[in-house]
Design an enzyme around this catalytic site. Structure first.
Site, PDB file in Angstrom:
ATOM      1  N   SER A 583      -2.915  -2.785  -4.115  1.00 31.17           N
ATOM      2  CA  SER A 583      -2.263  -1.660  -4.793  1.00 31.17           C
ATOM      3  C   SER A 583      -3.091  -1.792  -5.549  1.00 31.17           C
ATOM      4  O   SER A 583      -3.281  -2.842  -6.666  1.00 31.17           O
ATOM      5  CB  SER A 583      -0.953  -1.524  -4.738  1.00 31.17           C
ATOM      6  OG  SER A 583      -0.385  -0.643  -5.688  1.00 31.17           O
ATOM      7  N   TYR A 596       7.567  -5.702  -7.354  1.00 31.64           N
ATOM      8  CA  TYR A 596       6.712  -4.748  -6.454  1.00 31.64           C
ATOM      9  C   TYR A 596       5.541  -4.939  -6.750  1.00 31.64           C
ATOM     10  O   TYR A 596       4.657  -5.837  -6.458  1.00 31.64           O
ATOM     11  CB  TYR A 596       6.737  -3.201  -6.386  1.00 31.64           C
ATOM     12  CG  TYR A 596       5.692  -2.582  -5.448  1.00 31.64           C
ATOM     13  CD1 TYR A 596       5.585  -2.146  -4.099  1.00 31.64           C
ATOM     14  CD2 TYR A 596       4.990  -1.775  -6.650  1.00 31.64           C
ATOM     15  CE1 TYR A 596       4.458  -1.650  -3.625  1.00 31.64           C
ATOM     16  CE2 TYR A 596       3.516  -0.969  -5.438  1.00 31.64           C
ATOM     17  CZ  TYR A 596       3.442  -1.075  -4.286  1.00 31.64           C
ATOM     18  OH  TYR A 596       2.226  -0.805  -4.157  1.00 31.64           O
TER      19      TYR A 596
HETATM   20  N1  LIG Z   1       1.520   4.853  -0.686  1.00 32.85           N
HETATM   21  C1  LIG Z   1       0.959   4.902  -1.342  1.00 32.85           C
HETATM   22  O1  LIG Z   1       0.450   5.370  -2.763  1.00 32.85           O
HETATM   23  C2  LIG Z   1       0.499   3.361  -1.916  1.00 32.85           C
HETATM   24  C3  LIG Z   1      -0.122   2.962  -2.805  1.00 32.85           C
HETATM   25  C4  LIG Z   1       0.015   1.585  -3.154  1.00 32.85           C
HETATM   26  C5  LIG Z   1      -0.206   0.524  -2.095  1.00 32.85           C
HETATM   27  N2  LIG Z   1       0.538   0.935  -0.544  1.00 32.85           N
HETATM   28  C6  LIG Z   1       0.286   0.265   0.214  1.00 32.85           C
HETATM   29  O2  LIG Z   1       0.592   0.914   1.696  1.00 32.85           O
HETATM   30  C7  LIG Z   1       0.777   0.347   2.111  1.00 32.85           C
HETATM   31  C8  LIG Z   1       1.087   1.294   3.317  1.00 32.85           C
HETATM   32  O3  LIG Z   1       1.988   1.996   2.927  1.00 32.85           O
HETATM   33  P1  LIG Z   1       2.202   3.408   3.103  1.00 32.85           P
HETATM   34  O4  LIG Z   1       2.195   4.541   2.714  1.00 32.85           O
HETATM   35  O5  LIG Z   1       1.341   3.186   4.461  1.00 32.85           O
HETATM   36  O6  LIG Z   1       3.972   3.586   3.578  1.00 32.85           O
HETATM   37  P2  LIG Z   1       4.415   3.839   4.717  1.00 32.85           P
HETATM   38  O7  LIG Z   1       5.855   3.709   4.602  1.00 32.85           O
HETATM   39  O8  LIG Z   1       3.968   4.870   5.711  1.00 32.85           O
HETATM   40  O9  LIG Z   1       3.902   2.818   5.570  1.00 32.85           O
HETATM   41  C9  LIG Z   1       4.363   0.748   5.730  1.00 32.85           C
HETATM   42  C10 LIG Z   1       4.949   0.916   6.907  1.00 32.85           C
HETATM   43  O10 LIG Z   1       5.191  -1.016   7.309  1.00 32.85           O
HETATM   44  C11 LIG Z   1       5.921  -1.298   8.146  1.00 32.85           C
HETATM   45  N3  LIG Z   1       7.234  -2.173   7.109  1.00 32.85           N
HETATM   46  C12 LIG Z   1       7.919  -2.220   6.682  1.00 32.85           C
HETATM   47  N4  LIG Z   1       8.335  -3.855   6.165  1.00 32.85           N
HETATM   48  C13 LIG Z   1       8.331  -4.529   7.338  1.00 32.85           C
HETATM   49  C14 LIG Z   1       8.410  -5.825   7.515  1.00 32.85           C
HETATM   50  N5  LIG Z   1       8.998  -6.508   6.646  1.00 32.85           N
HETATM   51  N6  LIG Z   1       7.552  -5.835   8.779  1.00 32.85           N
HETATM   52  C15 LIG Z   1       6.815  -5.619   9.552  1.00 32.85           C
HETATM   53  N7  LIG Z   1       7.082  -4.037   9.062  1.00 32.85           N
HETATM   54  C16 LIG Z   1       7.431  -3.373   7.936  1.00 32.85           C
HETATM   55  C17 LIG Z   1       7.579   0.234   7.784  1.00 32.85           C
HETATM   56  O11 LIG Z   1       8.188   0.020   8.903  1.00 32.85           O
HETATM   57  C18 LIG Z   1       6.351   1.154   8.260  1.00 32.85           C
HETATM   58  O12 LIG Z   1       5.949   1.794   8.719  1.00 32.85           O
HETATM   59  C19 LIG Z   1       1.970  -0.737   1.816  1.00 32.85           C
HETATM   60  O13 LIG Z   1       1.379  -2.080   1.714  1.00 32.85           O
HETATM   61  C20 LIG Z   1       2.251   0.077   0.550  1.00 32.85           C
HETATM   62  O14 LIG Z   1       2.408  -1.003  -0.237  1.00 32.85           O
HETATM   63  C21 LIG Z   1       0.847   2.185  -0.959  1.00 32.85           C
END
Ligand SMILES: NC(=O)c1ccc[n+]([C@@H]2O[C@H](COP(=O)([O-])OP(=O)(O)OC[C@H]3O[C@@H](n4cnc5c(N)ncnc54)[C@H](O)[C@@H]3O)[C@@H](O)[C@H]2O)c1
Ligand SMILES: [Zn+2]
Length: 707
Positions: A583, A596
């Protein structure tokens, strides 16, 4: 010692019986169909019945009246299944159409068996109505027979007769001269001539067995032809079943199915895949159906397996012979690599023995079929569907051997004949014309958080280029929705789903076990499952702190550790990759989100440590740092949205996306597909020389510049 047993619904005291097909002709459906549609209906009925023909095998034809587009005159047109395709699923455009009188006139160019290849070149000159569907090499079999409707199929029960020393006598006993017999001859014009002459010399004959191959038969109408074909297969199946009912197959079962076979195969497949070095990586497919266990566990298994397959269809898909392994020695890696090396050496020797002056270069020497008593059959090919089909074809070959041995001795395809089919120049030309496989064909990718925005987009990116994907997510419902969507879009063979919470050691192990058992191992791990939370330090509870560290630090550790042995196994094939989704907040300080952000920083540093430790094993480890991926992300559906909006003092609605866009240097939205593209780069060979890196995908953010 108790007698080993098998679990098969139709099994009695003896061998597993052949299925007896029944007519599925539906007069209501057939009523009102045109002659062309009736041909298609009959073909689809035959081809979709696995007791009738194997996948893609067999062909059907009808000689119909057409109107010549130039003269407007009626002409006889041969409609015959074209090259490629499958009669079970084909549509009308799958038929080649040719002028029947021109096909018959081709005889003037034929002087003998050496002309078979040249005769293939004349077929396009007979095309009717500019139909672009190429005529198959079986076309002369249909054209030279004086019957309106002709079927040619490869049912197991029929090939069992065709590939047995007792087959000709059995044919006589079952059909009393109604069905003829021709010795083995590779399909082509000469076989057509042999058939024509046989039929001329045997008036009233209703079909002909083709030794080592299948059957060809005919009828006056589409329905009569179809029902005749079905009846002949049923006759053969009943005849064989009567001779197998009280006698166990292959000398009887001596190795019982291993109750732990799934776990053993899970360990075995990645090791085998790792040893099958070559131009491309392989996908695996395991089957432990009763037919396979009956064969591999039998007294005569080694002896019969060494003979190879008979029908050309089986042989082309499964190679000259399977590799057999001793179940007692599977843990011994040296034994395994010796067995594979010996197989390759045997294949090279076969190539050298049989090659002709103009033969194409030797192809991949790795085994396709691996058989292990008590465990079943594992097949390997460059893609999952081909691996699965190779297994099914070997299943057909096993049925053939079982039936053939019940009435005599099984006769495999002669080695030189097999070679001439495998390295046939026309087949080579066909292979050369095929488009190069997509970049990720042969790769296996596991994506955690695969049901979420970034995870699903990343999975889709790899699937689009031909990879197989395991989606792992703790949200079972969302996971199933995403899996089903991908199965529709990319095919059921290439996607699997594991309900898995990345904080559970057992569930993580089970997800990697699934990748190993279903596909054969792993090439790329995308550790992405994540959550987000926002709280000032004084409001950060221990529970909140731990939740972030459990998923984002320990979860990444557990998944990386789980992937490690599978990834290590690919060292000799160009290595493997781990991609962490970090991130922006893992490198840039964030106010009000310390749990986080610091957990993300821990994951980022874990990636660097693993890059160091993975390098000697060919494992590359890199990080993608997204920021503000709002559309498509479920993180932004929840509290995080309100909390971040609150921190920035803006409306959590439409304003939020605009806020982040304007904050970025490039003034652009960041979408899941953008993150997926970076993951794709770091997971593929395009980044083969990169490890220990981070790529920011955040539309530009000065704070996150790495230095
Ligand atoms: N969206 C953003 O702006 C952003 C920015 C920086 C980092 N990220 C990172 O990107 C990654 C994906 O995020 P996203 O935006 O697609 O969110 P999202 O919520 O759409 O997807 C995350 C997925 O992870 C699954 N999940 C959560 N905890 C879990 C666990 N303990 N075991 C198995 N599955 C689990 C959830 O069910 C979900 O389907 C994450 O690591 C997030 O921190 C996202
Ligand atoms: Zn055939």
């Amino acid at each position: 010692m108790p007698t080993p047993t098998l679990d098969h619904p139709a099994m009695t005291a003896g061998a597993i019986p052949f299925a007896v097909p029944q007519s599925r002709w539906d007069a209501d459906r057939a009523a009102g169909l045109t002659p062309e549609q009736l041909l298609l209906y009959r073909s689809n009925l035959l081809g979709s019945d696995l007791t009738v023909t194997n996948f893609g095998g067999g062909n059907t034809s009808a000689k119909l009246s057409g109107t010549d587009p130039l003269t407007g005159q009626p002409v006889d047109v041969l409609w015959v299944k074209g090259s490629g395709g499958d009669i079970g699923s084909m549509a009308l455009d799958g038929f080649a159409t040719l002028y029947q009188d021109k096909l018959l006139a081709l005889g003037a160019h034929y002087a003998g068996p050496d002309d078979d290849d040249t005769m293939v070149g004349y077929l396009p000159h007979c095309t009717f109505n500019l139909n672009g569907r190429a005529a198959s090499i079986d076309t002369p079999l249909h054209a030279l027979l004086p019957f309106a409707h002709v079927d040619h199929v490869h049912p197991d029960a029929i090939i069992a007769l065709a590939a047995s020393s007792g087959g000709e006598a059995a044919t006589q006993e079952i059909w009393g001269g109604r069905i003829g017999w021709l010795p083995w001859k590779r399909p082509g014009y000469t076989l057509g001539v042999m058939l024509r002459d046989y039929v001329a010399a045997h008036p009233g004959v209703e079909g002909v067995m083709l030794a080592g191959h299948g059957i060809i038969c005919w009828g006056d109408s589409a329905q009569a032809c179809y029902e005749h074909t079905i009846a002949l297969i049923a006759d053969a199946a009943r005849y064989l079943n009567a001779r197998m009912a009280d006698r166990p197959a292959f000398g009887g079962l001596v190795v019982a199915p291993n109750p732990d076979r799934a776990a053993i195969v899970t360990d075995l497949m990645p090791r085998l895949r790792g040893l099958m070095t070559g131009a491309r990586r392989k996908l695996g497919h395991w089957s432990d159906d009763a037919e396979v266990l009956e064969f591999t566990g039998s007294a005569r298994f080694e002896q019969l397996a060494a003979l190879g397959t008979s029908c050309p269809d089986h042989f082309l898909r499964t190679k000259i012979a399977p590799l057999t392994l001793d179940p007692a020695r599977l843990a011994d890696q040296a034994y395994m690599s010796d067995r594979i090396a010996a197989y390759r050496a045997r294949y090279a020797a076969y190539y050298q023995r049989c090659r002709r002056a103009d033969s194409p270069a030797m192809r991949d020497a790795n085994p396709v079929v691996v058989l292990v008593p008590g465990l079943g059959r594992i097949t390997f090919a460059t893609d999952k569907t081909t691996a699965r089909l190779a297994g099914e074809f070997y299943g057909n070959a096993i049925n053939v051997i079982r039936g053939a041995e019940a009435i005599g001795e099984y006769i495999a395809l002669d080695e030189q004949e097999a070679f001439d089919i495998e390295y046939w120049l026309l087949e080579e030309a066909k292979l050369q014309r095929m488009p190069a496989p997509r970049a990720q064909v042969g790769r296996i990718v596991l994506v955690t958080g695969g049901a979420g925005g970034i995870g699903a987009a990343t999975a889709a990116r790899f699937l689009k280029d031909g990879a197989c994907v395991v989606l792992a997510d703790r949200d079972g419902d969302a996971l199933e929705t995403v899996r089903a969507g991908f199965a529709r879009q990319f095919g059921t063979d290439v996607v699997r789903a594991a309900v898995c919470d990345v904080t559970s050691e057992d569930q993580v192990r089970a997800a990697f076990d699934l990748a190993a058992r279903e596909f054969g191992g792993l090439d790329v791990l995308v550790a992405n499952a994540g959550i987000a939370s926002s709280a000032a330090i004084e409001d950060t509870t221990v529970a909140l702190w731990r939740r972030n560290y459990d998923v984002l630090a320990e979860g990444y550790f557990l998944t990386a550790r789980g992937a490690w042995p599978l990834l290590k196994a690919m060292k000799d094939q160009g290595g493997s990759a781990i991609v962490f989704i970090g991130s922006k907040n893992g490198v840039a300080a964030a106010a009000g989100a310390s749990a986080y952000a610091s957990a993300k920083a821990a994951a980022n540093h874990l990636a660097r440590c693993l890059a160091l430790e993975g390098a000697p094993h060919g494992i590359r480890v890199n990080v993608v740092n997204p920021d503000a991926v709002i559309r498509g992300s479920r993180i932004w559906d929840g509290d995080w949205r309100k909390e971040r909006a609150g921190t920035h003092g803006i409306d959590p609605g439409a304003e939020l996306e605009e806020h982040y866009r304007n904050r970025s240097l490039l003034k652009r939205d960041v979408l899941p597909d953008d993150i997926a593209e970076a993951c794709y780069f770091l997971g593929s060979d395009a980044s083969a020389k990169s490890t220990g890196n981070m790529i920011n995908v955040d539309a530009g953010n000065l704070q996150a510049f790495t230095r």
